[in-house]
Design an enzyme around this catalytic site. Sequence first.
Site, PDB file in Angstrom:
ATOM      1  N   CYS A 109      40.400  39.601  43.917  1.00  0.00           N
ATOM      2  CA  CYS A 109      40.260  41.050  44.049  1.00  0.00           C
ATOM      3  C   CYS A 109      41.147  41.807  43.062  1.00  0.00           C
ATOM      4  O   CYS A 109      40.873  42.963  42.763  1.00  0.00           O
ATOM      5  CB  CYS A 109      40.529  41.490  45.484  1.00  0.00           C
ATOM      6  SG  CYS A 109      42.078  40.906  46.172  1.00  0.00           S
ATOM      7  N   HIS A 110      42.157  41.135  42.511  1.00  0.00           N
ATOM      8  CA  HIS A 110      42.999  41.801  41.502  1.00  0.00           C
ATOM      9  C   HIS A 110      42.226  42.084  40.218  1.00  0.00           C
ATOM     10  O   HIS A 110      42.651  42.900  39.412  1.00  0.00           O
ATOM     11  CB  HIS A 110      44.248  40.949  41.202  1.00  0.00           C
ATOM     12  CG  HIS A 110      43.949  39.584  40.676  1.00  0.00           C
ATOM     13  ND1 HIS A 110      43.619  38.524  41.509  1.00  0.00           N
ATOM     14  CD2 HIS A 110      43.918  39.091  39.421  1.00  0.00           C
ATOM     15  CE1 HIS A 110      43.407  37.442  40.772  1.00  0.00           C
ATOM     16  NE2 HIS A 110      43.580  37.765  39.494  1.00  0.00           N
ATOM     17  N   ASN A 145      40.311  41.766  51.731  1.00  0.00           N
ATOM     18  CA  ASN A 145      40.013  40.395  51.305  1.00  0.00           C
ATOM     19  C   ASN A 145      40.985  39.422  51.975  1.00  0.00           C
ATOM     20  O   ASN A 145      42.187  39.497  51.735  1.00  0.00           O
ATOM     21  CB  ASN A 145      40.135  40.316  49.775  1.00  0.00           C
ATOM     22  CG  ASN A 145      39.926  38.923  49.217  1.00  0.00           C
ATOM     23  OD1 ASN A 145      39.579  37.986  49.921  1.00  0.00           O
ATOM     24  ND2 ASN A 145      40.161  38.789  47.922  1.00  0.00           N
ATOM     25  N   TYR A 178      35.241  48.907  40.487  1.00  0.00           N
ATOM     26  CA  TYR A 178      34.742  48.876  41.865  1.00  0.00           C
ATOM     27  C   TYR A 178      33.246  49.192  41.886  1.00  0.00           C
ATOM     28  O   TYR A 178      32.471  48.514  42.556  1.00  0.00           O
ATOM     29  CB  TYR A 178      35.507  49.891  42.731  1.00  0.00           C
ATOM     30  CG  TYR A 178      36.982  49.592  42.861  1.00  0.00           C
ATOM     31  CD1 TYR A 178      37.442  48.573  43.686  1.00  0.00           C
ATOM     32  CD2 TYR A 178      37.924  50.348  42.165  1.00  0.00           C
ATOM     33  CE1 TYR A 178      38.802  48.307  43.817  1.00  0.00           C
ATOM     34  CE2 TYR A 178      39.282  50.088  42.284  1.00  0.00           C
ATOM     35  CZ  TYR A 178      39.712  49.057  43.115  1.00  0.00           C
ATOM     36  OH  TYR A 178      41.046  48.800  43.231  1.00  0.00           O
ATOM     37  N   GLU A 221      46.620  36.678  33.247  1.00  0.00           N
ATOM     38  CA  GLU A 221      45.268  36.295  32.857  1.00  0.00           C
ATOM     39  C   GLU A 221      44.846  36.874  31.505  1.00  0.00           C
ATOM     40  O   GLU A 221      43.756  36.578  31.011  1.00  0.00           O
ATOM     41  CB  GLU A 221      44.274  36.721  33.940  1.00  0.00           C
ATOM     42  CG  GLU A 221      44.488  35.989  35.250  1.00  0.00           C
ATOM     43  CD  GLU A 221      43.447  36.330  36.303  1.00  0.00           C
ATOM     44  OE1 GLU A 221      42.502  37.088  36.010  1.00  0.00           O
ATOM     45  OE2 GLU A 221      43.585  35.819  37.432  1.00  0.00           O
TER      46      GLU A 221
END
Length: 180
Positions: free
Chosen positions: A137-138, A129, A106, A165
């Site tokens: 945002c993850h 978001n 962050y 991912e």
Amino acid sequence: MNDTLAFGTVDTVLGRLLVGETETGIVSLHFHDSPAARTRTAKAAGLPVVDAPDRLAPALSALRDYFSGDLKTFELPIDWRLTSDVQRQVLTTLYTTVPYGNVLTYGELGERSGTGVHAQVIGQVMGSNPIPLIVPCHRVVASNGLGGYSGGSGVEVKRWLLTLEGSVPATLDWDLTQPP
């Protein structure tokens, strides 16, 4: 022609996602399709809702490809109208500079975005978001762990997405076809 809003859905391992799109681009993504989500989005956007399945076809196809592991980069136009100036600056930075398989904290996103806002405020921006997954945002984590996640059923969805991912190692029982 005046702007309009169209909705489409796509079934994923995380459930049926609801995508809202204007002529400008994707304006919203909800983890659950519901009349209330549609009404809130239409009201917030201040736009009439139309049936325009062709408009949504590229976004829905991209989401299917993402969940099958075949898409690494969303190249979809974004309509930022549901964001404030600070949200737009932070989320645009996220969308354009944090690729698939990468994470940042962050605090790092606060610095990178040039907003000068504290990590806690960045967390609030991530939580608000309007286009999660597509605006990833993850991929923003706490300096001491995953941090929170307001999408889907919470932090386990974030962990699942980051495992998909390759940012978080898969556990022995992790399965692309099984929800978190």
